[in-house]
Design a protein around this motif. Sequence first.
Motif, mmCIF file in Angstrom:
data_model
loop_
_atom_site.group_PDB
_atom_site.id
_atom_site.type_symbol
_atom_site.label_atom_id
_atom_site.label_comp_id
_atom_site.label_asym_id
_atom_site.label_seq_id
_atom_site.Cartn_x
_atom_site.Cartn_y
_atom_site.Cartn_z
ATOM 1 N N ARG A 171 8.776 6.015 28.651
ATOM 2 C CA ARG A 171 10.218 5.379 29.434
ATOM 3 C C ARG A 171 10.345 4.040 29.275
ATOM 4 O O ARG A 171 11.405 3.224 28.924
ATOM 5 N N ASP A 172 9.306 3.190 29.067
ATOM 6 C CA ASP A 172 8.692 1.578 28.984
ATOM 7 C C ASP A 172 9.199 1.131 27.546
ATOM 8 O O ASP A 172 9.085 0.020 27.314
ATOM 9 N N GLY A 173 9.638 2.292 26.537
ATOM 10 C CA GLY A 173 10.089 1.562 25.066
ATOM 11 C C GLY A 173 8.744 0.975 24.506
ATOM 12 O O GLY A 173 8.711 0.618 23.842
ATOM 13 N N ARG A 174 7.561 1.520 25.109
ATOM 14 C CA ARG A 174 6.354 0.291 24.704
ATOM 15 C C ARG A 174 5.524 1.485 23.758
ATOM 16 O O ARG A 174 4.810 1.319 22.629
ATOM 17 N N ARG A 175 5.762 3.180 23.624
ATOM 18 C CA ARG A 175 4.377 3.740 22.815
ATOM 19 C C ARG A 175 5.375 5.285 22.658
ATOM 20 O O ARG A 175 6.449 5.324 23.350
ATOM 21 N N VAL A 176 5.016 5.270 21.378
ATOM 22 C CA VAL A 176 5.849 6.617 21.188
ATOM 23 C C VAL A 176 5.038 7.983 19.906
ATOM 24 O O VAL A 176 3.760 7.448 19.219
ATOM 25 N N ALA A 177 4.441 8.781 20.263
ATOM 26 C CA ALA A 177 3.765 9.588 19.158
ATOM 27 C C ALA A 177 5.189 10.516 18.281
ATOM 28 O O ALA A 177 5.880 10.910 19.000
ATOM 29 N N VAL A 178 4.621 10.535 17.010
ATOM 30 C CA VAL A 178 5.523 11.273 16.786
ATOM 31 C C VAL A 178 4.423 12.008 16.049
ATOM 32 O O VAL A 178 3.411 12.128 15.115
ATOM 33 N N ARG A 179 4.867 13.494 15.230
ATOM 34 C CA ARG A 179 4.291 14.256 14.705
ATOM 35 C C ARG A 179 5.380 14.853 13.684
ATOM 36 O O ARG A 179 6.612 14.413 13.528
ATOM 37 N N ARG A 180 5.019 14.235 12.308
ATOM 38 C CA ARG A 180 5.809 14.138 11.062
ATOM 39 C C ARG A 180 4.747 14.613 10.166
ATOM 40 O O ARG A 180 3.740 15.823 9.943
ATOM 41 N N CYS A 181 5.664 15.679 8.863
ATOM 42 C CA CYS A 181 5.033 16.508 8.017
ATOM 43 C C CYS A 181 4.814 15.673 6.817
ATOM 44 O O CYS A 181 5.520 14.705 6.314
ATOM 45 N N SER A 182 4.003 15.641 5.525
ATOM 46 C CA SER A 182 4.088 14.740 4.955
ATOM 47 C C SER A 182 3.524 15.105 4.086
ATOM 48 O O SER A 182 2.260 16.664 4.297
ATOM 49 N N ARG A 183 4.189 15.976 3.213
ATOM 50 C CA ARG A 183 3.802 16.746 1.517
ATOM 51 C C ARG A 183 3.603 16.024 0.088
ATOM 52 O O ARG A 183 4.283 15.508 -0.051
ATOM 53 N N SER A 184 2.870 16.529 -0.566
ATOM 54 C CA SER A 184 2.747 15.455 -2.220
ATOM 55 C C SER A 184 2.053 17.395 -2.476
ATOM 56 O O SER A 184 2.974 18.043 -2.538
ATOM 57 N N SER A 198 0.764 -1.131 0.040
ATOM 58 C CA SER A 198 -0.070 0.100 0.447
ATOM 59 C C SER A 198 0.587 1.536 0.212
ATOM 60 O O SER A 198 0.306 2.221 -0.929
ATOM 61 N N ASN A 199 1.730 0.874 1.004
ATOM 62 C CA ASN A 199 3.187 2.270 0.178
ATOM 63 C C ASN A 199 3.865 2.661 -0.501
ATOM 64 O O ASN A 199 3.591 3.424 -1.527
ATOM 65 N N ARG A 200 3.851 1.582 -0.903
ATOM 66 C CA ARG A 200 5.205 0.762 -2.046
ATOM 67 C C ARG A 200 4.170 1.859 -3.580
ATOM 68 O O ARG A 200 4.701 2.069 -4.503
ATOM 69 N N ASP A 201 2.813 1.317 -3.160
ATOM 70 C CA ASP A 201 1.842 1.347 -4.595
ATOM 71 C C ASP A 201 1.228 2.688 -5.096
ATOM 72 O O ASP A 201 1.041 2.805 -5.737
ATOM 73 N N CYS A 202 1.671 3.292 -3.375
ATOM 74 C CA CYS A 202 0.961 4.814 -3.202
ATOM 75 C C CYS A 202 1.021 5.407 -4.442
ATOM 76 O O CYS A 202 2.371 5.466 -4.198
ATOM 77 N N PRO A 203 0.199 6.471 -5.024
ATOM 78 C CA PRO A 203 0.822 7.497 -6.281
ATOM 79 C C PRO A 203 1.547 8.649 -6.030
ATOM 80 O O PRO A 203 0.710 9.169 -4.764
ATOM 81 N N GLY A 204 1.847 9.392 -6.721
ATOM 82 C CA GLY A 204 2.681 10.858 -6.658
ATOM 83 C C GLY A 204 3.763 10.752 -5.643
ATOM 84 O O GLY A 204 4.526 9.818 -5.505
ATOM 85 N N ASP A 205 4.152 12.047 -5.715
ATOM 86 C CA ASP A 205 5.671 11.888 -4.985
ATOM 87 C C ASP A 205 5.263 12.924 -3.810
ATOM 88 O O ASP A 205 5.418 13.956 -3.512
ATOM 89 N N ARG A 206 5.360 11.815 -2.802
ATOM 90 C CA ARG A 206 4.911 12.231 -1.541
ATOM 91 C C ARG A 206 6.497 12.462 -0.930
ATOM 92 O O ARG A 206 7.056 11.545 -0.487
ATOM 93 N N ARG A 207 6.545 13.338 -0.207
ATOM 94 C CA ARG A 207 7.887 14.178 0.947
ATOM 95 C C ARG A 207 7.213 13.227 2.553
ATOM 96 O O ARG A 207 6.624 13.680 2.685
ATOM 97 N N GLU A 208 8.484 12.813 3.333
ATOM 98 C CA GLU A 208 7.856 12.462 4.485
ATOM 99 C C GLU A 208 9.360 13.095 5.824
ATOM 100 O O GLU A 208 10.193 13.003 4.952
ATOM 101 N N SER A 209 8.941 13.967 6.619
ATOM 102 C CA SER A 209 9.898 14.448 7.141
ATOM 103 C C SER A 209 9.336 13.734 8.630
ATOM 104 O O SER A 209 8.516 14.512 9.168
ATOM 105 N N VAL A 210 9.717 13.961 9.893
ATOM 106 C CA VAL A 210 9.830 13.992 11.409
ATOM 107 C C VAL A 210 10.179 15.364 12.001
ATOM 108 O O VAL A 210 11.057 15.578 12.142
#
Length: 100
Positions: free
Chosen positions: A73-86, A54-66
Amino acid sequence: MTTTADLRATVGSYWTAADLRDWDTFAATLADDVLYDLPQTRERIRGKERYLSSNRDCPGDRRESVERTVADRDGRRVAVRRCSRSTIGSCAPSTFSRST
Protein backbone atom coordinates in the motif's frame (compact mmCIF):
# COMPACT_ATOMS: atom_id res chain seq x y z
CA MET A 1 4.99 9.86 -2.87
CA THR A 2 5.02 6.72 -4.94
CA THR A 3 1.67 4.97 -5.14
CA THR A 4 0.99 1.29 -5.64
CA ALA A 5 -0.22 2.07 -9.17
CA ASP A 6 3.03 3.98 -9.93
CA LEU A 7 5.14 1.10 -8.70
CA ARG A 8 3.16 -1.49 -10.65
CA ALA A 9 3.42 0.65 -13.82
CA THR A 10 7.19 1.00 -13.44
CA VAL A 11 7.64 -2.73 -12.94
CA GLY A 12 5.42 -3.41 -15.96
CA SER A 13 7.50 -1.00 -18.07
CA TYR A 14 10.73 -2.61 -16.85
CA TRP A 15 9.73 -6.14 -17.88
CA THR A 16 8.06 -5.08 -21.14
CA ALA A 17 11.18 -3.13 -22.12
CA ALA A 18 13.39 -6.12 -21.18
CA ASP A 19 11.28 -8.42 -23.35
CA LEU A 20 11.34 -6.01 -26.31
CA ARG A 21 15.03 -5.18 -25.83
CA ASP A 22 14.03 -1.50 -25.64
CA TRP A 23 17.12 -0.41 -23.72
CA ASP A 24 16.23 3.31 -23.53
CA THR A 25 12.89 2.56 -21.83
CA PHE A 26 14.54 -0.11 -19.68
CA ALA A 27 17.20 2.37 -18.52
CA ALA A 28 14.51 4.95 -17.68
CA THR A 29 13.06 2.55 -15.06
CA LEU A 30 16.39 2.22 -13.21
CA ALA A 31 17.83 4.32 -10.40
CA ASP A 32 21.37 5.59 -10.98
CA ASP A 33 22.55 3.63 -7.94
CA VAL A 34 20.79 0.34 -8.78
CA LEU A 35 22.29 -2.68 -7.04
CA TYR A 36 21.68 -6.18 -8.40
CA ASP A 37 22.77 -9.23 -6.42
CA LEU A 38 22.93 -12.69 -7.92
CA PRO A 39 23.13 -15.01 -4.90
CA GLN A 40 23.76 -18.13 -6.98
CA THR A 41 27.04 -16.71 -8.36
CA ARG A 42 27.77 -14.13 -5.64
CA GLU A 43 28.02 -11.52 -8.36
CA ARG A 44 27.07 -7.94 -7.54
CA ILE A 45 26.36 -5.35 -10.22
CA ARG A 46 26.43 -1.72 -9.09
CA GLY A 47 25.17 1.25 -11.04
CA LYS A 48 22.76 1.91 -13.87
CA GLU A 49 25.25 1.67 -16.75
CA ARG A 50 26.79 -1.62 -15.56
CA TYR A 51 23.36 -3.17 -14.95
CA LEU A 52 22.11 -1.97 -18.33
CA SER A 53 25.20 -3.41 -20.03
CA SER A 54 24.80 -6.77 -18.30
CA ASN A 55 21.26 -7.06 -19.67
CA ARG A 56 21.96 -5.61 -23.11
CA ASP A 57 25.01 -7.84 -23.63
CA CYS A 58 23.40 -11.03 -22.35
CA PRO A 59 23.70 -13.70 -25.06
CA GLY A 60 20.75 -15.66 -26.35
CA ASP A 61 17.16 -14.86 -27.13
CA ARG A 62 15.59 -14.38 -23.73
CA ARG A 63 11.86 -13.61 -23.51
CA GLU A 64 10.28 -12.12 -20.40
CA SER A 65 6.66 -11.97 -19.29
CA VAL A 66 4.99 -11.00 -16.04
CA GLU A 67 2.53 -13.46 -14.61
CA ARG A 68 1.57 -11.55 -11.44
CA THR A 69 2.48 -8.30 -9.70
CA VAL A 70 1.67 -7.48 -6.07
CA ALA A 71 2.61 -4.13 -4.50
CA ASP A 72 2.27 -2.91 -0.92
CA ARG A 73 0.00 0.00 0.00
CA ASP A 74 2.90 2.36 0.63
CA GLY A 75 4.37 1.97 -2.85
CA ARG A 76 7.70 0.80 -1.43
CA ARG A 77 7.78 -2.90 -2.25
CA VAL A 78 6.60 -5.07 -5.08
CA ALA A 79 6.80 -8.78 -5.78
CA VAL A 80 6.69 -10.08 -9.33
CA ARG A 81 6.23 -13.59 -10.61
CA ARG A 82 7.73 -13.60 -14.04
CA CYS A 83 8.49 -16.16 -16.67
CA SER A 84 11.84 -16.00 -18.42
CA ARG A 85 12.26 -18.23 -21.43
CA SER A 86 15.32 -18.92 -23.50
CA THR A 87 16.30 -22.29 -24.89
CA ILE A 88 14.76 -23.97 -21.86
CA GLY A 89 11.62 -22.35 -20.46
CA SER A 90 11.52 -21.64 -16.75
CA CYS A 91 9.63 -19.36 -14.40
CA ALA A 92 11.32 -17.44 -11.62
CA PRO A 93 9.94 -15.20 -8.86
CA SER A 94 11.59 -11.80 -8.52
CA THR A 95 11.27 -9.25 -5.73
CA PHE A 96 12.07 -5.58 -6.13
CA SER A 97 12.09 -2.89 -3.48
CA ARG A 98 12.15 0.86 -3.70
CA SER A 99 13.03 3.28 -0.92
CA THR A 100 11.27 6.59 -0.83
